[in-house]
Design an enzyme around this catalytic site. Structure first.
Site, mmCIF file in Angstrom:
data_model
loop_
_atom_site.group_PDB
_atom_site.id
_atom_site.type_symbol
_atom_site.label_atom_id
_atom_site.label_comp_id
_atom_site.label_asym_id
_atom_site.label_seq_id
_atom_site.Cartn_x
_atom_site.Cartn_y
_atom_site.Cartn_z
ATOM 1 N N ARG A 185 -1.789 16.158 -9.402
ATOM 2 C CA ARG A 185 -2.764 15.101 -9.694
ATOM 3 C C ARG A 185 -4.023 15.594 -10.429
ATOM 4 O O ARG A 185 -4.463 14.946 -11.369
ATOM 5 C CB ARG A 185 -3.162 14.347 -8.403
ATOM 6 N N CYS A 220 1.885 29.314 -15.581
ATOM 7 C CA CYS A 220 1.473 29.810 -16.892
ATOM 8 C C CYS A 220 0.981 28.710 -17.816
ATOM 9 O O CYS A 220 1.609 28.435 -18.844
ATOM 10 C CB CYS A 220 2.618 30.567 -17.530
ATOM 11 N N PRO A 241 0.808 -1.221 0.000
ATOM 12 C CA PRO A 241 0.000 0.000 0.000
ATOM 13 C C PRO A 241 0.843 1.274 0.000
ATOM 14 O O PRO A 241 1.869 1.345 0.667
ATOM 15 C CB PRO A 241 -0.792 -0.107 1.314
ATOM 16 N N GLY A 242 0.424 2.245 -0.761
ATOM 17 C CA GLY A 242 1.020 3.583 -0.711
ATOM 18 C C GLY A 242 -0.066 4.555 -0.286
ATOM 19 O O GLY A 242 -0.158 4.983 0.867
ATOM 20 N N ARG A 243 -0.964 4.821 -1.227
ATOM 21 C CA ARG A 243 -2.021 5.814 -1.029
ATOM 22 C C ARG A 243 -2.838 5.584 0.242
ATOM 23 O O ARG A 243 -3.070 6.507 1.013
ATOM 24 C CB ARG A 243 -2.957 5.753 -2.245
HETATM 25 N N1 LLP Z 1 3.107 -1.557 -5.918
HETATM 26 C C1 LLP Z 1 3.370 -1.267 -7.199
HETATM 27 C C2 LLP Z 1 4.076 -2.253 -8.023
HETATM 28 C C3 LLP Z 1 2.967 -0.033 -7.748
HETATM 29 O O1 LLP Z 1 3.226 0.230 -9.015
HETATM 30 C C4 LLP Z 1 2.286 0.901 -6.924
HETATM 31 C C5 LLP Z 1 1.854 2.178 -7.454
HETATM 32 C C6 LLP Z 1 2.036 0.553 -5.586
HETATM 33 C C7 LLP Z 1 2.463 -0.673 -5.119
HETATM 34 C C8 LLP Z 1 1.297 1.464 -4.634
HETATM 35 O O2 LLP Z 1 -0.022 1.678 -5.043
HETATM 36 P P1 LLP Z 1 -1.052 2.484 -4.120
HETATM 37 O O3 LLP Z 1 -1.363 1.629 -2.918
HETATM 38 O O4 LLP Z 1 -0.406 3.755 -3.724
HETATM 39 O O5 LLP Z 1 -2.221 2.703 -5.001
HETATM 40 N N2 LLP Z 1 0.714 8.862 -9.329
HETATM 41 C C9 LLP Z 1 -0.565 8.167 -9.328
HETATM 42 C C10 LLP Z 1 -0.459 6.797 -8.731
HETATM 43 C C11 LLP Z 1 0.550 5.908 -9.408
HETATM 44 C C12 LLP Z 1 0.664 4.579 -8.728
HETATM 45 C C13 LLP Z 1 1.822 3.818 -9.263
HETATM 46 N N3 LLP Z 1 2.034 2.535 -8.669
HETATM 47 C C14 LLP Z 1 -1.578 9.036 -8.605
HETATM 48 O O6 LLP Z 1 -1.225 10.122 -8.162
HETATM 49 O O7 LLP Z 1 -2.738 8.666 -8.492
#
Ligand code: LLP
Length: 421
Positions: free
Chosen positions: A316, A348, A278-280
């Site tokens: 975003r 701009c 998890p990231g988000r």
């Molecule tokens: N694992 C892999 C292999 C990934 O490619 C990603 C995110 C994650 C984990 C984490 O995913 P999450 O739990 O954060 O959804 N910049 C975009 C999001 C790009 C996500 C890329 N990969 C945004 O701002 O929505």
């Protein structure tokens, strides 16, 4: 319990502190404001959900790479998911246990793979050439690498195409019909590679857990096939991707518990260790971008609130047409008209908006305005476009004090790149 709340007095609070007071006490520029206790609560929610399973929470560093935040996540027991050599260096600097780190990516370069092999992190095999490079890195490091196969389960995550990854036309992962080729190739390198599991990542901002269930079912099937050939694979990595309530609409979205419960029986039935990435869902809702209103204007049929923050600090909305909730941090003036505004920055180009068609009370100059859910993929995607410098970051500590956790970039920092040329 959530860290940011609008109180009856019309002020926005973060863990009981008026965001307006914080804004007045720090340097006059847009800044990111986090809640450390909220980060803790988010991790605890995952830990509770994972009770009874052998698991690794691999925090996706790309979402937010603030060193203080990384140290806190490590302290809470997280591992880390890395997509570059520098993210690996930073993870080591933050003290993450390499045996709880996973190196991912479709274009990992040899130098970074050598670093990964030396550090002893898990490495995901993404393609034929990636496998060759991992073998070479293992030789150079003189170490056997624990690898997972990144399989493309071809499940539609039902999200914006830019953040979908697990469908069959994606640039990520191996082609499923080539599985046998990869298994043979791993067998051919017993001194360099140890296959320990399978990985998939479907995409990001996913709001239906059935999608994870479908993917896990497919992955379990692959794991059975892989085990059928004598490999002792112990890890199922289902990636990250759980979405959050960006709309603040009160809609009930799946929680970490819903996510884990939907795959739990599959994981247990095969005696697997579960890795999640998890990231988000760990970091997004712990933070706001705090801006000041520069002024209000009308052109044609459009009303604009112009703020000091922009697509440089937070891209975003411009890049994905993403919705992030916006509100004023202090009570509206008694005569303030409610108007439909586009909230825009000073950069701009017309793509420079933080929100469109938002109903807001007409703010006075200097009023604070926040963009919510700015903890993930905001600061980490900030740029210096128009020579706007990347903003400082602060957090509210457990004891309610406010600390700076990253300096704001300055013009002098920019000039430093030209020294000695
Ligand atoms: N694992 C892999 C292999 C990934 O490619 C990603 C995110 C994650 C984990 C984490 O995913 P999450 O739990 O954060 O959804 N910049 C975009 C999001 C790009 C996500 C890329 N990969 C945004 O701002 O929505």
């Amino acid at each position: 319990q959530h860290c940011f709340t609008k109180s009856e007095d019309g002020y926005l609070y973060c863990e009981g502190l008026k965001v307006h007071d914080i804004m007045e006490s720090v340097e006059r520029r847009p800044f990111y404001l986090y809640s450390k206790p909220q980060i803790t609560r988010n991790v605890e929610a995952y830990k509770d959900a994972l009770q009874g399973l052998n698991s690794i929470i691999g925090y996706a560093i790309k979402a937010n790479n603030n060193l203080k935040i990384l140290e806190h996540l490590r302290h809470l027991g997280c591992g880390a998911v890395l997509v570059s050599g520098n993210e690996l260096r930073l993870a080591l600097r933050a003290g993450f246990d390499p045996t709880r780190c996973i190196f991912n990516g479709n274009g990992k370069i040899l130098d970074d793979l050598v670093l990964a092999a030396e550090a002893g992190v898990f490495v995901n095999i993404d393609s034929e050439f990636d496998l060759e490079n991992i073998v070479e890195a293992a030789r150079r490091a003189g170490k056997k690498v624990n690898v997972l196969l990144r399989i493309n389960p071809d499940v539609d995550p039902q999200v914006h195409p830019y953040v979908a990854t697990g469908n069959k036309n994606s640039k990520f992962g191996i082609r499923n019909e080539k599985l046998q080729w990869f298994l043979d190739a791993v067998k051919g390198h017993p001194n360099e590679l140890k296959l320990v599991g399978a990985h998939c990542h479907l995409g990001s901002t996913i709001t239906k857990v059935d999608i994870f269930r479908d993917a896990a079912t497919i992955m379990i099937n692959y794991i059975d096939q892989i085990r059928g050939q004598g490999f002792e694979v112990d890890y199922l990595n289902i990636g990250g991707g759980l979405g959050i309530d960006y709309y603040h609409s009160g809609a009930i979205l799946p929680t970490p518990r819903d996510l884990i419960d939907t795959v739990r029986d599959l994981v247990i039935s095969r005696g697997l260790n579960l890795i999640i990435e998890p990231g988000r869902s760990l970091i997004a809702n712990t933070c706001c971008l705090v801006n000041r209103v520069t002024g209000v204007k009308t052109n044609g049929s459009k009303n604009f609130i112009v703020i000091d923050g922009s697509m440089a600090e937070l891209i975003r909305p411009s890049l994905y047409d993403a919705y992030q909730h916006i509100e004023l941090i202090s009570p509206a003036q008694s005569n303030a008209e409610i108007v439909t505004f586009d909230v825009v920055g000073p950069v701009c180009e017309s793509a420079d908006f933080l929100g469109r068609e938002r109903e807001l009370p007409t703010p006075a100059k200097g009023t604070g305005l926040v963009v919510h859910d700015a903890g993930a993929y905001c600061m980490s995607m900030a740029s210096t476009y128009n020579l706007k410098m990347r903003p400082p970051e602060y957090w509210v500590e457990d004891d309610g004090s406010v600390s700076k956790i990253r300096h704001g970039e300055t013009f002098e920092d920019h000039i430093r790149f030209f020294e000695g040329l």
